[in-house]
Design a protein around this motif. Sequence first.
Motif, PDB file in Angstrom:
ATOM      1  N   PRO A   1     103.100  41.612 -15.031  1.00  0.00           N
ATOM      2  CA  PRO A   1     102.077  40.618 -14.691  1.00  0.00           C
ATOM      3  C   PRO A   1     101.646  39.767 -15.891  1.00  0.00           C
ATOM      4  O   PRO A   1     101.338  38.582 -15.737  1.00  0.00           O
ATOM      5  CB  PRO A   1     100.894  41.429 -14.159  1.00  0.00           C
ATOM      6  N   VAL A   2     101.648  40.356 -17.069  1.00  0.00           N
ATOM      7  CA  VAL A   2     101.260  39.612 -18.274  1.00  0.00           C
ATOM      8  C   VAL A   2     102.293  38.526 -18.569  1.00  0.00           C
ATOM      9  O   VAL A   2     101.943  37.378 -18.856  1.00  0.00           O
ATOM     10  CB  VAL A   2     101.101  40.574 -19.467  1.00  0.00           C
TER      11      VAL A   2
ATOM     12  N   LEU B   1     104.399  37.177 -16.421  1.00  0.00           N
ATOM     13  CA  LEU B   1     104.319  36.170 -15.367  1.00  0.00           C
ATOM     14  C   LEU B   1     103.158  35.212 -15.602  1.00  0.00           C
ATOM     15  O   LEU B   1     103.269  34.010 -15.375  1.00  0.00           O
ATOM     16  CB  LEU B   1     104.184  36.837 -13.997  1.00  0.00           C
ATOM     17  N   SER B   2     102.033  35.744 -16.069  1.00  0.00           N
ATOM     18  CA  SER B   2     100.882  34.900 -16.370  1.00  0.00           C
ATOM     19  C   SER B   2     101.195  33.939 -17.518  1.00  0.00           C
ATOM     20  O   SER B   2     100.842  32.751 -17.458  1.00  0.00           O
ATOM     21  CB  SER B   2      99.688  35.778 -16.732  1.00  0.00           C
ATOM     22  N   ILE B   3     101.861  34.432 -18.546  1.00  0.00           N
ATOM     23  CA  ILE B   3     102.233  33.568 -19.671  1.00  0.00           C
ATOM     24  C   ILE B   3     103.210  32.492 -19.207  1.00  0.00           C
ATOM     25  O   ILE B   3     103.102  31.327 -19.606  1.00  0.00           O
ATOM     26  CB  ILE B   3     102.824  34.411 -20.819  1.00  0.00           C
ATOM     27  N   TYR B   4     104.154  32.865 -18.346  1.00  0.00           N
ATOM     28  CA  TYR B   4     105.130  31.903 -17.836  1.00  0.00           C
ATOM     29  C   TYR B   4     104.435  30.803 -17.030  1.00  0.00           C
ATOM     30  O   TYR B   4     104.709  29.619 -17.215  1.00  0.00           O
ATOM     31  CB  TYR B   4     106.165  32.638 -16.979  1.00  0.00           C
ATOM     32  N   ARG B   5     103.521  31.182 -16.155  1.00  0.00           N
ATOM     33  CA  ARG B   5     102.802  30.190 -15.359  1.00  0.00           C
ATOM     34  C   ARG B   5     101.951  29.286 -16.240  1.00  0.00           C
ATOM     35  O   ARG B   5     101.880  28.080 -16.032  1.00  0.00           O
ATOM     36  CB  ARG B   5     101.919  30.873 -14.322  1.00  0.00           C
ATOM     37  N   ARG B   6     101.279  29.876 -17.231  1.00  0.00           N
ATOM     38  CA  ARG B   6     100.463  29.060 -18.130  1.00  0.00           C
ATOM     39  C   ARG B   6     101.322  28.099 -18.935  1.00  0.00           C
ATOM     40  O   ARG B   6     100.920  26.958 -19.199  1.00  0.00           O
ATOM     41  CB  ARG B   6      99.643  29.946 -19.062  1.00  0.00           C
TER      42      ARG B   6
ATOM     43  N   LYS C   1     102.198  25.206 -16.591  1.00  0.00           N
ATOM     44  CA  LYS C   1     101.046  24.328 -16.387  1.00  0.00           C
ATOM     45  C   LYS C   1     100.716  23.539 -17.651  1.00  0.00           C
ATOM     46  O   LYS C   1     100.290  22.387 -17.576  1.00  0.00           O
ATOM     47  CB  LYS C   1      99.832  25.146 -15.951  1.00  0.00           C
TER      48      LYS C   1
ATOM     49  N   GLU D   1     101.326  34.085 -26.552  1.00  0.00           N
ATOM     50  CA  GLU D   1      99.969  33.596 -26.297  1.00  0.00           C
ATOM     51  C   GLU D   1      99.468  32.726 -27.440  1.00  0.00           C
ATOM     52  O   GLU D   1      98.755  31.737 -27.207  1.00  0.00           O
ATOM     53  CB  GLU D   1      99.034  34.769 -26.043  1.00  0.00           C
TER      54      GLU D   1
END
Length: 118
Positions: free
Chosen positions: A5-6, A8-13, A16, A78
């Motif tokens: 999940p971490v 995936l969150s970095i990929y989405r950010r 964007k 990050e």
Amino acid sequence: MSTKPVVLSIYRRALKLTLAWTIERGLWRGQALYIRSLFEAKKDVREPRQLKVSVKAPTRNVAARLILYLQALILEAEDLLDKWKHPEPYRPPTAPGGSKYERNIPPPILDPPPPMKL
């Protein structure tokens, strides 16, 4: 905690963030494919020696060292996102914070007044 999940969150950010810098979808698509290739290159990392991150692991356990390397890799990603953050990210005009947000909203529906007793 799982790293999926971490990541995936970095990929989405990251996607964007690049969309904030490049509004045109045609140009953005090439950047999105490049970001995808960067994530795909690190997808199958199972050995700490495959990662090119310099972290001194205090333990000889391979699994513990791999977790430390993955955490260092996530922190590095990050930091890159924070470094390349757009000062004024793109917001659609009708989204909250946009220039047309809540413009021409319909009037509120009010209940009829109570009947008068004479």
